[in-house]
Write a protein that holds these residues in place. Structure first.
Motif, short mmCIF file in Angstrom:
data_model
loop_
_atom_site.label_atom_id
_atom_site.label_comp_id
_atom_site.label_asym_id
_atom_site.label_seq_id
_atom_site.Cartn_x
_atom_site.Cartn_y
_atom_site.Cartn_z
N THR B 442 55.63 -2.19 -23.65
CA THR B 442 55.16 -3.24 -22.73
C THR B 442 56.06 -4.47 -22.84
O THR B 442 56.21 -5.21 -21.88
CB THR B 442 53.70 -3.67 -22.99
OG1 THR B 442 53.61 -4.20 -24.30
CG2 THR B 442 52.75 -2.51 -22.84
N SER B 443 56.67 -4.69 -24.01
CA SER B 443 57.48 -5.89 -24.16
C SER B 443 58.79 -5.80 -23.37
O SER B 443 59.49 -6.78 -23.21
CB SER B 443 57.79 -6.14 -25.63
OG SER B 443 58.44 -5.02 -26.18
N ARG B 444 59.13 -4.63 -22.88
CA ARG B 444 60.34 -4.52 -22.06
C ARG B 444 60.09 -5.02 -20.64
O ARG B 444 61.02 -5.28 -19.89
CB ARG B 444 60.80 -3.07 -21.99
CG ARG B 444 61.21 -2.47 -23.33
CD ARG B 444 61.95 -1.17 -23.06
NE ARG B 444 62.07 -0.29 -24.20
CZ ARG B 444 63.14 -0.22 -25.00
NH1 ARG B 444 64.15 -1.04 -24.80
NH2 ARG B 444 63.18 0.63 -25.98
N ALA B 445 58.82 -5.11 -20.26
CA ALA B 445 58.48 -5.54 -18.89
C ALA B 445 58.25 -7.04 -18.89
O ALA B 445 57.26 -7.52 -19.43
CB ALA B 445 57.23 -4.80 -18.41
N GLU B 446 59.17 -7.80 -18.31
CA GLU B 446 59.04 -9.25 -18.35
C GLU B 446 57.90 -9.77 -17.47
O GLU B 446 57.41 -10.86 -17.67
CB GLU B 446 60.35 -9.96 -18.01
CG GLU B 446 61.11 -9.48 -16.78
CD GLU B 446 61.96 -8.25 -17.05
OE1 GLU B 446 61.36 -7.16 -17.16
OE2 GLU B 446 63.20 -8.36 -17.13
N TYR B 447 57.46 -8.96 -16.53
CA TYR B 447 56.35 -9.40 -15.67
C TYR B 447 55.10 -8.56 -15.94
O TYR B 447 54.41 -8.14 -15.04
CB TYR B 447 56.75 -9.30 -14.20
CG TYR B 447 58.12 -9.89 -13.92
CD1 TYR B 447 58.35 -11.25 -14.14
CD2 TYR B 447 59.18 -9.11 -13.49
CE1 TYR B 447 59.59 -11.80 -13.94
CE2 TYR B 447 60.43 -9.65 -13.29
CZ TYR B 447 60.64 -10.99 -13.51
OH TYR B 447 61.88 -11.53 -13.31
N ARG B 448 54.85 -8.32 -17.22
CA ARG B 448 53.82 -7.33 -17.53
C ARG B 448 52.42 -7.76 -17.10
O ARG B 448 51.55 -6.92 -16.92
CB ARG B 448 53.85 -6.95 -19.00
CG ARG B 448 53.29 -7.97 -19.96
CD ARG B 448 53.27 -7.38 -21.37
NE ARG B 448 52.93 -8.42 -22.34
CZ ARG B 448 53.24 -8.35 -23.62
NH1 ARG B 448 53.89 -7.31 -24.08
NH2 ARG B 448 52.90 -9.31 -24.44
N LEU B 449 52.21 -9.07 -16.96
CA LEU B 449 50.88 -9.51 -16.51
C LEU B 449 50.59 -9.01 -15.10
O LEU B 449 49.44 -8.88 -14.69
CB LEU B 449 50.82 -11.03 -16.50
CG LEU B 449 50.19 -11.66 -17.72
CD1 LEU B 449 50.22 -13.16 -17.59
CD2 LEU B 449 48.76 -11.16 -17.85
N LEU B 450 51.64 -8.77 -14.34
CA LEU B 450 51.46 -8.29 -12.96
C LEU B 450 51.47 -6.77 -12.91
O LEU B 450 50.89 -6.16 -12.01
CB LEU B 450 52.56 -8.84 -12.06
CG LEU B 450 52.76 -10.36 -12.10
CD1 LEU B 450 53.91 -10.77 -11.19
CD2 LEU B 450 51.49 -11.07 -11.65
N LEU B 451 52.16 -6.16 -13.87
CA LEU B 451 52.31 -4.69 -13.86
C LEU B 451 51.26 -4.04 -14.73
O LEU B 451 51.56 -3.40 -15.72
CB LEU B 451 53.70 -4.30 -14.37
CG LEU B 451 54.90 -4.95 -13.72
CD1 LEU B 451 56.20 -4.35 -14.26
CD2 LEU B 451 54.85 -4.75 -12.21
N ARG B 452 50.00 -4.20 -14.35
CA ARG B 452 48.94 -3.67 -15.20
C ARG B 452 48.61 -2.24 -14.81
O ARG B 452 48.87 -1.80 -13.70
CB ARG B 452 47.71 -4.57 -15.10
CG ARG B 452 47.99 -6.03 -15.49
CD ARG B 452 46.71 -6.82 -15.50
NE ARG B 452 45.97 -6.65 -14.26
CZ ARG B 452 46.13 -7.42 -13.18
NH1 ARG B 452 47.01 -8.39 -13.18
NH2 ARG B 452 45.40 -7.19 -12.11
#
Lengths: 457, 637
Positions: B442-452
């Motif tokens: 999950t830390s690879r996704a910089e916009y993880r709050l949006l990519l749930r």
């Protein structure tokens, strides 16, 4: 078109004349409205374009400078964006403060060559000039990078690295726990992180303080003293500084390394670097000193070449004189108290620079040297690396931004947010600090997770 | 020279029937293309040769995204799981992640059934040994394109597109101590010829390594000495199409035990017999799933490591020893496994082993997963240097979609980093230097709050529908859901809650500060100790809404501040992504680029300014220079 707003000092940073701070972008007008107070208390953004206004720049309640502000609304400006130019009266310090205020109210420091880039991309500059635009961007960036890294003192960059490694360690801990919740637990971690983040903030605040008093980056004219071994370079430096710092002996080659001192000549800051004598050498320690001296010579704004007139010119002198061509330099004929074997006319055959007779030992000719430097500065013959000021402001901005992000981490902890929210702002702080030492994020986090935390199937 | 006359023609050929190959073949066939899928063994379709799970942190996100785009993995695990858990439930919604234990045999069987029952799809057991290409001239330049495949038996298959999903089979080599076998996983036949043909076609190969622990006999385990790990009481399905009531089954437990000093001592004493430490292994292994010998050496200060004993299925006695993969010799394996509480008398069914295989440097691919140098040749899965079933499946799906789009003459599909974990994964693979098998995090996704994982359908169903893998009916429901979420968010932002007795009592029951004046419902939802559901008793005008709508409303309101910040970042990101770099750009003609940047740009050939800016060695100044050059090009061409 919406763009972010950039600002920079548009003039050379000298102690003479005025300095201009330029702002460009969609928030230029709202920023200037917040910090510029006109006599009639009107808003400058409501004035017609291409007008000039008198008033004062304030940072909150603090008065910074009395200025003239030039208003250029888009698209009729260099960048075709809303543009503001602030003409400041004060010296270097005030211009810097004005820029800092502009940044504080929402602009970001322009990248080197960014105004030109915007002007081009917005169709302001003729296409035929694209190549020169690219060249400007390229060379300004190379220059900025060079000055940023060479001027940043080792102690500061160590401190930044230390703080960064603390931050990345905490992010890696959070992330490894999120990645492998059955192996790593972070329950109750918020309280611990709160303490750590506060420690990190106070460390950065110390750095921020240092960035104001010149310990961060050396501002001023980089002046390098060169000459053959035992020509009297160290004695000269001691005289200028007024204390015994360099080791002065009669044995050739005693200054093994380079020595640096900051000297204030009636408001002109000189960073004087005393180098080991340049001569062919087999001694390894001295060889390093000599190599470094040559490197410093290349980066110098001003070179002071000390000639020992009691000896004849030799290979070493010819080598130095070769390097002086096309550079701002003063030649000092030292040991004028002794019987001369070398005269001004001997030197003139090889290089034509301003020459002064001195005796560092007897303190003769020192006043004339100081006056010459001052004259050269005010006539604009020597100026210093502006980029250092700009870099300093950029670094300061990064420190402030990182502190802001860390405060958001504290707020997330106080608000009882889940742990994954902490790493968002921790990462921002880490990134900001990285710009100071020229490091981007790349795979730092993944590397830290794998090297420090044992997870996996 | 082989003189086999068998010749057939297909639109799309897929090499390999693992998790990537299955998704690729299903996507192509479902889009109406005549598709053939090759496997060295039809019995090993969608085989799970390592861990018995689907999902897990960030991998669960991938499965959800695959499902939203019309892939099969989510549906297949919903049919065959035997335990399920939502991980990180106490953390933020961005890191909630589903993980299920699969009945491995059943998983394989169900996927095989799906393949067998899909129109336009042919399954063929054969080893592909050659790709067939030709050079052709287009606009004055020679380019290469795919013509088809040849199998080891000499048969020729003509096709318009080929998708390579060879997993860990290319020149595979398995190691258990001194014992080396030239086989693929589970003793299956390796594919030893294709690599040569790829190299002949100018493809750069890498050699990676991974490993798996032993499988042990359930009857030889003393479970009383271990901690039981049960599944969630209420199971959430992976697929958006699965009825949640259908997955409330009797679940099987996993078990937790630990290594100890004795285990570590045995390992340390036998390190010289480990092929890894003896220098026999050539491939680069992943740091994130270290073998137990790696863990003991690198984390010497840890006195114990967690070990999970997981069932491999309902019809087998085999249990997976999670956390103890190894390439030590089998006698050492026996000794070390037997030091664990509960495993004192354990019997090993299959040894742990390390496996080495050929894969490619993925920087040879476009983000569409097509080779830059060979038109019509696509690649997906572990062959691209990734690791994990889910990572493989999503690449297979995207390669299958894009190969089909190319054959159909339609626009290809590239998901960007702000749209999906799949986008992050593929962008990382084709843009960054990849030195080990790549795993999603999950830390690879910089916009993880949006990519749930909870909003994968909202993010991707439209794309799945436009591709043609999601039905109109399913897409219509997503649109309707969007409207319901929007409406309810507006309502709770306006709904005023007064400071009356009932309200104060409810707040008090959750240790929440009482109200002084009226507030909106949204403000109460934002309080950490409260949420949408808890406020039901005081929300008098609340409409009846499905759970997945309520979930979205709650998350969007609760984390509004953070989400808004990320949306802003995404807007900036999109600006650079939209600036397409012309395909025919000649970096040697761009003045003022730094040498390193020029070399990297030539190597990676990024499609956008955004992608260029992510290549290590390309500085912001280089990006500026590139922008200026492109502007000049636009006006002069």
């Amino acid at each position: 078109m919406k763009t972010d707003t950039i600002a920079a000092i548009a003039t050379a940073m000298s102690n003479s004349g005025i300095g201009i701070v330029r702002i460009s972008g969609s928030e230029a007008l709202s920023i200037i409205d917040q910090i510029f107070v006109m006599k009639n208390n009107k808003k400058i953004s409501e004035m017609p374009t291409h007008t000039i206004h008198y008033g004062h720049i304030y940072d909150g309640k603090e008065l910074i400078d009395e200025v003239m502000v030039l208003l250029m609304k888009e698209p009729k400006s260099y960048t075709k964006e809303d543009t503001i130019e602030i003409d400041c009266h004060g010296g270097v310090y005030v211009v810097k403060r004005v820029l800092e205020t502009v940044l504080k109210y929402g602009a970001r420091p322009a990248e080197p060559g960014e105004f030109t880039k915007r002007a081009f991309l917005n169709g302001r500059i003729d296409l035929s000039q694209a190549e020169s635009v690219m060249d400007i961007i390229h060379s300004k960036n190379e220059f900025a990078l060079k000055s940023s890294l060479s001027q940043l003192s080792g102690a500061v960059s160590d401190k930044v690295k230390e703080v960064r490694s603390k931050i990345i360690h905490e992010i890696a801990f959070i992330e490894s726990a999120l990645d492998d919740p059955e192996h790593v637990s972070i329950d109750g971690y918020g309280e611990r992180l709160f303490v750590i983040v506060n420690e990190v903030i106070s460390k950065i605040e110390v750095l921020l303080k240092n960035s104001d008093n010149g310990k961060f980056l050396k501002e001023g004219i980089t002046t390098v003293i060169v000459g053959k071994p035992n020509a009297g370079k160290s004695s000269l430096l001691n005289t200028l500084v007024g204390e015994e710092r360099a080791i002065v002996t009669d044995i050739a080659g005693t200054t093994r390394d380079v020595l640096e001192e900051q000297i204030n000549l009636n408001g002109i800051i000189l960073n004087v670097i005393d180098t080991a004598g340049i001569r062919e050498t087999d001694d390894i320690v001295e060889k390093i000193g000599v190599d470094r001296a040559k490197k410093y010579l290349n980066n110098a704004d001003l070179i002071i070449y000390v000639v020992d007139t009691s000896t004849s010119l030799d290979e070493n002198d010819f080598e130095i004189m070769e390097m002086l061509k096309d550079r701002q330099a003063i030649i000092l004929l030292n040991k004028s108290d002794l019987k001369p074997l070398t005269t001004a006319s001997d030197i003139l055959k090889y290089v034509d620079k301003k020459m002064i007779q001195i005796s560092a030992k007897e303190q003769l000719g020192i006043d004339e040297l100081e006056n010459t430097i001052k004259e050269m500065f005010f006539q604009g013959e020597v100026s210093f690396n502006d980029e250092v000021y700009i870099t300093n402001i950029r670094h300061k901005n990064s420190l402030q931004e990182s502190i802001k992000s860390l405060h958001l981490v504290l707020k997330s902890i106080e608000d009882g947010m889940p742990e994954d929210f902490y790493s968002i702002d921790l990462m921002n702080a880490y990134e900001e600090l990285g710009t100071i030492i020229g490091e981007s994020v790349e795979d730092d986090l993944v590397n830290e997770i794998f090297s420090k935390f044992c997870t996996g199937k | 020279m082989n003189r086999n006359l068998l010749e057939e023609t297909y639109d799309v050929a897929v090499v390999g029937a693992g998790h990537a190959g299955c998704e690729a073949a299903l996507a192509a066939a479902r889009l109406g293309l005549e598709t053939i899928i090759f496997t060295v063994s039809v019995d090993s379709i969608a085989l799970m040769p390592c861990n018995p799970n689907i999902g897990g942190s960030s991998k669960g996100h991938l499965v959800r995204e695959i499902d939203a785009l019309g892939g099969e993995m989510g549906k297949n695990i919903d049919k065959t799981f035997i335990q399920s858990k939502m991980l990180n439930k106490s953390k933020g919604p961005a890191v909630h992640s589903l993980r299920a234990q699969a009945d491995k045999m059943n998983y394989t069987m169900e996927m095989r059934k799906t393949l067998q029952n899909t129109d336009h799809l042919t399954i063929r057991q054969a080893e592909v040994s050659e790709i067939l290409t030709e050079e052709y001239k287009t606009e004055g330049v020679f380019e290469k394109r795919i013509l088809g495949l040849r199998t080891y038996s000499g048969a020729t298959y003509h096709c318009k597109a080929v998708i390579l999903c060879t997993g860990t089979y290319l020149r595979a080599r398995c190691l258990t101590g001194e014992l080396i076998t030239h086989t693929g996983p589970n003793g299956l036949q390796a594919a030893n010829y294709l690599t040569d043909s790829l190299v002949e076609n100018g493809i750069e190969m890498l050699r990676f390594k991974t490993g798996t622990p032993a499988r042990i006999d359930k009857r030889s385990i003393d479970f009383s000495k271990m901690q039981e790990q049960k599944g969630d009481e209420r199971v959430v399905p992976f697929s958006f199409t699965t009825n949640p009531e259908d997955v409330q089954i009797d679940q099987v437990s996993c078990w937790l035990t630990y290594t100890n000093e004795k285990t570590h001592e045995i390992i340390r004493n036998n390190l010289d017999r480990s092929p890894l430490y003896a220098g026999i292994i050539e491939g680069t292994g992943p740091r994130y799933c270290p073998s137990i010998e790696d863990k003991v050496v690198k984390f010497a200060d840890k006195d114990r490591h967690q070990i999970f004993i997981e069932p491999e299925g309902l019809n087998t006695n085999e249990m997976y020893v999670g956390g103890m993969s190894s390439s030590l010799p089998e006698d050492v394996q026996h000794e070390m496994y037997r030091t664990l509480p509960g495993l004192e008398n354990v019997k090993i069914v299959r040894n742990a082993y390390a496996i080495e295989y050929d894969c490619i440097n993925p920087n040879q691919l476009y983000a569409t997963l097509e080779f830059k140098k060979i038109k019509g040749l696509f690649a997906g899965g572990q062959f691209n240097g990734s690791s994990g079933y889910e990572e493989a499946a999503c690449q297979g799906l995207m390669a299958g979609i894009n190969a089909s789009m190319e054959v159909l003459g339609r626009e290809q599909v590239v998901l960007d980093r702000s749209q999906a974990y799949i986008g992050v994964l593929i962008d990382d693979l084709v843009t960054k230097e990849n030195k080990e098998p790549y795993r999603m995090m999950t830390s690879r996704a910089e916009y993880r709050l949006l990519l749930r994982q909870d909003n994968a359908d909202l993010r991707l169903s439209k794309i799945g529908y436009e591709i043609g893998l999601i039905s109109k009916e399913r897409y219509d429901w997503v649109c309707e859901k969007e409207v319901l979420i929007q409406k309810e968010m507006e309502r709770v932002s306006e709904e005023r809650i007064g400071a009356n007795k009932e309200v104060q009592a409810l707040l008090e029951s959750y240790d929440s500060i009482p109200l002084n004046t009226g507030v909106t419902l949204a403000e109460l939802i934002r309080r950490p100790e409260l949420d949408y559901e808890k406020l039901a008793p005081i929300d008098k005008n609340r409409p009846e809404l499905p759970y997945d709508v309520v979930e979205q409303v709650n998350i969007n309101i609760k984390y509004d501040g953070y989400i808004t910040r990320q949306i802003k970042l995404v807007e900036n990101f999109k600006k650079l992504e939209k600036k397409r770099i012309p395909e025919d750009i000649n970096y040697d003609e761009v003045p003022s680029l730094r040498i390193e940047a020029r070399q990297k740009l030539k190597l990676y050939h990024p499609i956008s300014i955004g992608q260029a800016s992510r290549i290590s060695g390309v500085s912001p100044a280089d990006v500026s220079v590139l922008l200026v050059y492109m502007e000049q090009m636009k006006h002069t061409s």
